[in-house]
Design a protein around this motif. Structure first.
Motif, PDB file in Angstrom:
ATOM      1  N   UNK A 139      73.027  39.942  67.034  1.00 16.70           N
ATOM      2  CA  UNK A 139      73.812  39.148  67.980  1.00 16.70           C
ATOM      3  C   UNK A 139      73.764  37.689  67.563  1.00 16.70           C
ATOM      4  N   UNK A 140      74.630  36.881  68.162  1.00 17.84           N
ATOM      5  CA  UNK A 140      74.701  35.469  67.808  1.00 17.84           C
ATOM      6  C   UNK A 140      74.693  34.625  69.068  1.00 17.84           C
ATOM      7  N   UNK A 141      74.336  33.352  68.883  1.00 15.20           N
ATOM      8  CA  UNK A 141      74.313  32.401  69.987  1.00 15.20           C
ATOM      9  C   UNK A 141      74.518  30.996  69.435  1.00 15.20           C
ATOM     10  N   UNK A 142      75.133  30.127  70.222  1.00 13.42           N
ATOM     11  CA  UNK A 142      75.343  28.742  69.812  1.00 13.42           C
ATOM     12  C   UNK A 142      74.349  27.839  70.522  1.00 13.42           C
ATOM     13  N   UNK A 143      73.816  26.859  69.774  1.00 11.98           N
ATOM     14  CA  UNK A 143      72.844  25.926  70.341  1.00 11.98           C
ATOM     15  C   UNK A 143      72.908  24.615  69.565  1.00 11.98           C
ATOM     16  N   UNK A 144      73.151  23.531  70.293  1.00 15.14           N
ATOM     17  CA  UNK A 144      73.164  22.192  69.706  1.00 15.14           C
ATOM     18  C   UNK A 144      74.021  22.119  68.439  1.00 15.14           C
ATOM     19  N   UNK A 145      75.273  22.547  68.562  1.00 13.66           N
ATOM     20  CA  UNK A 145      76.269  22.468  67.497  1.00 13.66           C
ATOM     21  C   UNK A 145      75.942  23.331  66.272  1.00 13.66           C
ATOM     22  N   UNK A 146      75.046  24.261  66.442  1.00 15.22           N
ATOM     23  CA  UNK A 146      74.752  25.220  65.381  1.00 15.22           C
ATOM     24  C   UNK A 146      74.933  26.635  65.917  1.00 15.22           C
ATOM     25  N   UNK A 147      75.251  27.544  65.025  1.00 16.58           N
ATOM     26  CA  UNK A 147      75.346  28.961  65.394  1.00 16.58           C
ATOM     27  C   UNK A 147      74.165  29.711  64.789  1.00 16.58           C
ATOM     28  N   UNK A 148      73.510  30.508  65.624  1.00 18.68           N
ATOM     29  CA  UNK A 148      72.373  31.315  65.189  1.00 18.68           C
ATOM     30  C   UNK A 148      72.763  32.784  65.221  1.00 18.68           C
ATOM     31  N   UNK A 149      72.385  33.508  64.189  1.00 18.94           N
ATOM     32  CA  UNK A 149      72.624  34.949  64.111  1.00 18.94           C
ATOM     33  C   UNK A 149      71.263  35.624  63.999  1.00 18.94           C
ATOM     34  N   UNK A 150      70.996  36.549  64.900  1.00 15.46           N
ATOM     35  CA  UNK A 150      69.699  37.214  64.956  1.00 15.46           C
ATOM     36  C   UNK A 150      69.867  38.702  64.667  1.00 15.46           C
ATOM     37  N   UNK A 151      68.978  39.230  63.837  1.00 10.48           N
ATOM     38  CA  UNK A 151      68.940  40.659  63.561  1.00 10.48           C
ATOM     39  C   UNK A 151      67.509  41.145  63.729  1.00 10.48           C
ATOM     40  N   UNK A 152      67.358  42.358  64.263  1.00  7.08           N
ATOM     41  CA  UNK A 152      66.024  42.935  64.411  1.00  7.08           C
ATOM     42  C   UNK A 152      66.103  44.442  64.272  1.00  7.08           C
ATOM     43  N   UNK A 153      65.015  45.045  63.827  1.00  8.24           N
ATOM     44  CA  UNK A 153      64.968  46.493  63.683  1.00  8.24           C
ATOM     45  C   UNK A 153      63.543  46.980  63.537  1.00  8.24           C
ATOM     46  N   UNK A 154      63.325  48.239  63.900  1.00 15.28           N
ATOM     47  CA  UNK A 154      62.014  48.860  63.762  1.00 15.28           C
ATOM     48  C   UNK A 154      61.912  49.553  62.415  1.00 15.28           C
ATOM     49  N   UNK A 155      60.725  49.500  61.816  1.00 15.14           N
ATOM     50  CA  UNK A 155      60.468  50.181  60.556  1.00 15.14           C
ATOM     51  C   UNK A 155      59.183  50.991  60.695  1.00 15.14           C
ATOM     52  N   UNK A 156      59.232  52.245  60.243  1.00 13.38           N
ATOM     53  CA  UNK A 156      58.047  53.103  60.273  1.00 13.38           C
ATOM     54  C   UNK A 156      58.021  53.952  59.018  1.00 13.38           C
ATOM     55  N   UNK A 157      56.853  54.023  58.376  1.00 22.16           N
ATOM     56  CA  UNK A 157      56.729  54.722  57.097  1.00 22.16           C
ATOM     57  C   UNK A 157      56.751  56.232  57.243  1.00 22.16           C
ATOM     58  N   UNK A 158      56.512  56.718  58.462  1.00 21.60           N
ATOM     59  CA  UNK A 158      56.463  58.160  58.684  1.00 21.60           C
ATOM     60  C   UNK A 158      55.061  58.696  58.885  1.00 21.60           C
ATOM     61  N   UNK A 159      54.055  57.836  58.689  1.00 22.01           N
ATOM     62  CA  UNK A 159      52.674  58.257  58.918  1.00 22.01           C
ATOM     63  C   UNK A 159      51.835  57.048  59.313  1.00 22.01           C
ATOM     64  N   UNK A 160      50.717  57.335  59.981  1.00 20.30           N
ATOM     65  CA  UNK A 160      49.821  56.252  60.384  1.00 20.30           C
ATOM     66  C   UNK A 160      50.159  55.688  61.744  1.00 20.30           C
ATOM     67  N   UNK A 161      49.353  54.724  62.196  1.00 20.67           N
ATOM     68  CA  UNK A 161      49.503  54.161  63.532  1.00 20.67           C
ATOM     69  C   UNK A 161      50.024  52.729  63.511  1.00 20.67           C
ATOM     70  N   UNK A 162      50.755  52.367  62.445  1.00 20.82           N
ATOM     71  CA  UNK A 162      51.319  51.030  62.361  1.00 20.82           C
ATOM     72  C   UNK A 162      52.810  51.109  62.046  1.00 20.82           C
ATOM     73  N   UNK A 163      53.611  50.376  62.820  1.00 21.19           N
ATOM     74  CA  UNK A 163      55.026  50.210  62.560  1.00 21.19           C
ATOM     75  C   UNK A 163      55.311  48.714  62.521  1.00 21.19           C
ATOM     76  N   UNK A 164      56.535  48.340  62.163  1.00 23.38           N
ATOM     77  CA  UNK A 164      56.851  46.928  62.014  1.00 23.38           C
ATOM     78  C   UNK A 164      58.152  46.600  62.743  1.00 23.38           C
ATOM     79  N   UNK A 165      58.165  45.441  63.379  1.00 24.15           N
ATOM     80  CA  UNK A 165      59.392  44.876  63.933  1.00 24.15           C
ATOM     81  C   UNK A 165      59.845  43.792  62.966  1.00 24.15           C
ATOM     82  N   UNK A 166      60.986  44.000  62.321  1.00 24.16           N
ATOM     83  CA  UNK A 166      61.498  43.035  61.360  1.00 24.16           C
ATOM     84  C   UNK A 166      62.545  42.151  62.025  1.00 24.16           C
TER      85      UNK A 166
END
Length: 235
Positions: A139-166
């Motif tokens: 998604x995107x948002x405007x702030x102080x004459x600039x445009x920001x674009x944000x992306x996020x997603x979950x990543x998991x290797x398929x094993x173990x008790x740790x995942x990542x939010x990128x």
């Protein structure tokens, strides 16, 4: 980064769940509260709210937003309270910041100990078994004459008790373009495991991740909202 989040709708959703399943008390604590947007709405809905977070600069902003509330600089995996609470919340998947299953167990036990009889622990969660490493939201948002674009997603290797939010943040202005990338390690758990961790302490209700409707989880969605009512048994 959070411009597309409807904090009021999320807060009202928890109020509805608390009215249906809770003990009618109004003492509330928000874990990983950040700058306090959910607390602001819950205070406006009549709760006596407080917040807990590990980030002092965020808590300073929360104090400005919610001068009526008390704020605690502490880890949500080993907190205690002076008076029993009626509602504990943990929004925006922050329950996963419990680094590892052992710390997640400590967080659940701490929430149980802090609640009055019939009190509720409410949070949203992602099921590690349903994570698609190719999927992300943008998604995107405007702030102080600039445009920001944000992306996020979950990543998991398929094993173990740790995942990542990128996370990816792009800033576009007339002068330049900047890009930041970040990755947060978070505890990975499926819903069978999570329910097994919760059930010794709580009566567990799982709902679809829909803040407009209270709908039981369909056993397939990868995101869900947990409403957990404290059991009377001593752990």
């Amino acid at each position: 980064m959070c411009a597309d989040i409807d904090y009021k709708a999320q807060s009202h959703y928890v109020c509805r769940l608390h009215q249906l399943f809770g003990n009618a008390g109004m003492r509330h604590l928000d874990l990983a509260c950040g700058t306090g947007p959910h607390i602001r709405h819950l205070i406006d809905f009549g709760y006596q709210s407080s917040g807990l977070d590990l980030n002092q600069p965020m808590l300073e902003l929360a104090k400005v937003r919610c001068p009526e509330a008390e704020f605690i600089l502490h880890n949500m995996c080993d907190f205690t309270v002076e008076q029993p609470l009626d509602l504990i919340t943990c929004f925006l998947y922050s329950i996963h910041y419990s680094d590892g299953i052992a710390n997640l167990k400590k967080c659940i036990a701490a929430a149980h100990a802090a609640l009055a009889p019939g009190g509720m622990f409410c949070f949203n969660s992602v099921n590690r078994n349903k994570i698609d490493n190719r999927s992300f939201v943008r998604h995107s948002a405007k702030h102080e004459e600039s445009e920001f674009v944000f992306s996020s997603g979950w990543k998991y290797s398929g094993e173990g008790e740790k995942q990542f939010l990128t996370l990816s943040i792009e800033k576009h202005s007339e002068q330049d373009k900047q890009l930041w990338n970040d990755e947060h390690p978070m505890v990975a758990v499926n819903y069978e495991e999570l329910t097994a961790l919760l059930e010794p302490y709580f009566e567990v209700h799982i709902f679809e991740h829909d803040y407009e409707k209270i709908i039981p989880w369909d056993n397939h969605s990868g995101n869900a909202f947990f409403a957990c009512v404290k059991r009377d048994t001593t752990i």
